[in-house]
Design an enzyme around this catalytic site. Structure first.
Site, PDB file in Angstrom:
ATOM      1  N   GLU A  33       0.858  -1.240   0.167  1.00 54.47           N
ATOM      2  CA  GLU A  33       0.073   0.009  -0.179  1.00 54.47           C
ATOM      3  C   GLU A  33       0.739   1.116  -0.037  1.00 54.47           C
ATOM      4  O   GLU A  33       1.690   1.334   0.670  1.00 54.47           O
ATOM      5  CB  GLU A  33      -0.864  -0.305   1.258  1.00 54.47           C
ATOM      6  CG  GLU A  33      -2.442   0.107   0.913  1.00 54.47           C
ATOM      7  CD  GLU A  33      -3.072  -0.803   0.051  1.00 54.47           C
ATOM      8  OE1 GLU A  33      -2.913  -0.363  -1.375  1.00 54.47           O
ATOM      9  OE2 GLU A  33      -3.468  -1.772   0.356  1.00 54.47           O
ATOM     10  N   ASP A  36       3.259   2.101  -4.537  1.00 48.82           N
ATOM     11  CA  ASP A  36       3.194   2.271  -6.089  1.00 48.82           C
ATOM     12  C   ASP A  36       3.603   3.735  -6.424  1.00 48.82           C
ATOM     13  O   ASP A  36       4.390   3.836  -7.437  1.00 48.82           O
ATOM     14  CB  ASP A  36       1.662   1.839  -6.852  1.00 48.82           C
ATOM     15  CG  ASP A  36       0.587   2.801  -6.678  1.00 48.82           C
ATOM     16  OD1 ASP A  36       0.799   3.339  -5.321  1.00 48.82           O
ATOM     17  OD2 ASP A  36      -0.367   2.664  -7.170  1.00 48.82           O
ATOM     18  N   GLY A 121     -16.797   4.306  -3.958  1.00 45.01           N
ATOM     19  CA  GLY A 121     -16.246   4.882  -2.496  1.00 45.01           C
ATOM     20  C   GLY A 121     -15.904   3.859  -1.696  1.00 45.01           C
ATOM     21  O   GLY A 121     -15.668   4.383  -0.533  1.00 45.01           O
ATOM     22  N   LEU A 124     -12.267  -0.038  -3.742  1.00 44.81           N
ATOM     23  CA  LEU A 124     -12.107  -1.244  -4.549  1.00 44.81           C
ATOM     24  C   LEU A 124     -11.924  -0.956  -6.098  1.00 44.81           C
ATOM     25  O   LEU A 124     -12.102  -1.730  -6.900  1.00 44.81           O
ATOM     26  CB  LEU A 124     -13.254  -2.284  -4.568  1.00 44.81           C
ATOM     27  CG  LEU A 124     -13.469  -2.925  -2.923  1.00 44.81           C
ATOM     28  CD1 LEU A 124     -14.830  -3.879  -2.913  1.00 44.81           C
ATOM     29  CD2 LEU A 124     -12.276  -3.572  -2.518  1.00 44.81           C
ATOM     30  N   ASP A 168      -4.202   0.401  -9.331  1.00 42.18           N
ATOM     31  CA  ASP A 168      -5.609   0.332  -9.619  1.00 42.18           C
ATOM     32  C   ASP A 168      -5.761  -0.024 -11.334  1.00 42.18           C
ATOM     33  O   ASP A 168      -6.490  -1.203 -11.435  1.00 42.18           O
ATOM     34  CB  ASP A 168      -6.512   1.289  -8.954  1.00 42.18           C
ATOM     35  CG  ASP A 168      -6.259   1.832  -7.854  1.00 42.18           C
ATOM     36  OD1 ASP A 168      -5.623   0.972  -6.952  1.00 42.18           O
ATOM     37  OD2 ASP A 168      -6.489   2.682  -7.230  1.00 42.18           O
TER      38      ASP A 168
HETATM   39  C1  GLA Z   1      -5.443   4.127  -4.152  1.00 45.01           C
HETATM   40  C2  GLA Z   1      -4.583   4.553  -5.555  1.00 45.01           C
HETATM   41  C3  GLA Z   1      -3.216   3.494  -5.904  1.00 45.01           C
HETATM   42  C4  GLA Z   1      -2.272   3.317  -4.500  1.00 45.01           C
HETATM   43  C5  GLA Z   1      -3.219   3.035  -3.309  1.00 45.01           C
HETATM   44  C6  GLA Z   1      -2.666   2.886  -1.975  1.00 45.01           C
HETATM   45  O1  GLA Z   1      -5.998   2.888  -4.449  1.00 45.01           O
HETATM   46  O2  GLA Z   1      -5.102   4.777  -6.536  1.00 45.01           O
HETATM   47  O3  GLA Z   1      -2.406   4.062  -6.974  1.00 45.01           O
HETATM   48  O4  GLA Z   1      -1.568   4.448  -4.373  1.00 45.01           O
HETATM   49  O5  GLA Z   1      -4.285   3.896  -3.178  1.00 45.01           O
HETATM   50  O6  GLA Z   1      -1.865   1.554  -1.832  1.00 45.01           O
END
Ligand code: GLA
Length: 375
Positions: A33, A36, A121, A124, A168
């Site tokens: 988390e 990225d 929201g 996901l 994502d």
């Molecule tokens: C959101 C962002 C991702 C990532 C996560 C945290 O989902 O869109 O790019 O940074 O938060 O890991």
């Protein structure tokens, strides 16, 4: 058995005159988390929950009506000018068209409908699923999963104003059924890491909704950049725990904890990928627990409800491990569960959390699903 969702129904029986049908999944991040956006590693899975677009190709307009949000009317975007709505769900579609036009991609008009069973929201990646579905529907040329994800990430960054990373969108475009997607966000290389056959994914919504743009997401990114600058590296990917320890007392108290999360989280992603590759489920629970702890204490993106939800999961037999997933500040947890009793586990976690929090959670059992496709 629950009734099929509008998205499942649309996928199974699109309107008879449609000649375009696309499906783009939401994702749950297993581990990694905020790595990225620091050129690190992430390990998400695509979910069976997806956004579906069905329509008729032709003309110069993207016209879409949401079956889930009928009150918002029909979203209409002029492909020649890029003009379209700047609010509601339509703003994501406008942002995607804008980026595709800017890149000179060949586009086709679409007149159709859209439905999604990715909860909005809830963390996901409903917005990534929407962006990818819209892009696949209007694109009139093949685009590979990485390029498609990058286009949609740009739409999110520029059109929606969240400085989010690539995870994502790439989880949505690039995943393969049965496997988590190990993504190296610096090299932009991927590996499909199979999940052990006995494990399923359980996602539970804490029923505390979140809004990425209004949250402290961008602030977390800045703190990571500050940490990298303090450590004399271009990104936290190049920093080490030893270097952090050396500089610890001279760094801001918050900034150094943000860095510690990112550095330890990167190591956990690689450990988890290694464990999955070798089919060794033993370390998974501890890795998920350590990730949650680090996100709660060092990165401060968990909430009391997410903590309660993780506790509820860990107290339930059949749960291998659990943690918050995505950007935090509300939203969902992800748990790895014994697949044979996954539904029973889901009900028990929901019951325990509802009792502890007084909220009305929803939960979904999913396999690791395939990435987006034109059906
Ligand atoms: C959101 C962002 C991702 C990532 C996560 C945290 O989902 O869109 O790019 O940074 O938060 O890991």
């Amino acid at each position: 058995m629950t009734d099929p969702s509008p998205a499942q129904q649309l996928l199974a029986s699109p309107p008879p005159d449609s000649d375009v049908l696309v499906r783009a999944p939401g994702r749950a991040n297993l581990i990694g988390e905020y790595t990225d956006v620091n050129e690190g590693w992430v390990l998400p899975v695509a979910l069976e929950l997806a956004t579906v677009v069905a329509g008729r190709a032709g003309g110069g307009l993207l016209r879409l009506r949401s079956l889930d949000l009928p009150d918002e009317g029909t979203v209409e975007i002029d492909l020649a000018t890029g003009r379209g709505p700047s609010s509601g769900w339509g703003r994501y579609a406008t942002a995607v068209v804008e980026v595709l036009r800017d890149q000179g991609r060949a586009l086709r008009g679409i007149d159709g409908v859209l439905a999604s069973d990715v909860p909005l929201g809830a963390g996901l990646s409903s917005s990534a699923a929407l962006e990818v579905a819209v892009a696949l529907a209007v694109l009139d040329e093949p685009v590979d999963p990485l390029a498609l994800a990058q286009l949609c990430q740009r739409a999110e960054n520029e059109g929606v104003g969240v400085q989010s990373g690539l995870m994502d969108q790439l989880a949505s475009t690039g995943s393969q059924a049965g496997a988590a997607l190990l993504l190296d966000c610096r090299e932009l290389t991927t590996e499909h890491v199979p999940l052990p056959p006995g494990l399923g994914v359980l996602v539970v919504d804490s029923a505390v909704s979140r809004d990425l743009s209004s949250s402290a997401y961008n602030e977390r990114r800045q703190q990571c950049e500050q940490a990298a600058a303090d450590l004399g590296v271009g990104s936290l990917r190049d920093a080490t725990l030893d270097a952090l320890e050396d500089r610890w007392s001279s760094m801001d108290e918050v900034v150094r904890r943000r860095a510690r999360h990112v550095l330890t989280e990167n190591a956990r992603v690689l450990d988890m990928a290694r464990a999955l590759r070798s089919g060794d489920a033993a370390p998974l629970g501890a890795l998920l627990a350590a990730s949650h702890e680090s996100l709660a204490r060092d990165f401060e993106v968990s909430t009391p409800e997410l903590d309660q939800l993780v506790e509820a999961a860990l107290a339930t037999p059949g749960v291998v491990g659990s943690r918050m997933t995505g950007a935090g500040f509300g939203g969902c947890t992800v748990s790895l569960v014994e697949v044979d009793r996954a539904q029973e586990v889901r009900e028990e976690v929901l019951r325990r959390y509802a009792q502890a929090s007084g909220r009305a959670p929803r939960g979904w059992v999913s396999t690791a699903a395939d990435g987006a496709s034109v059906v």
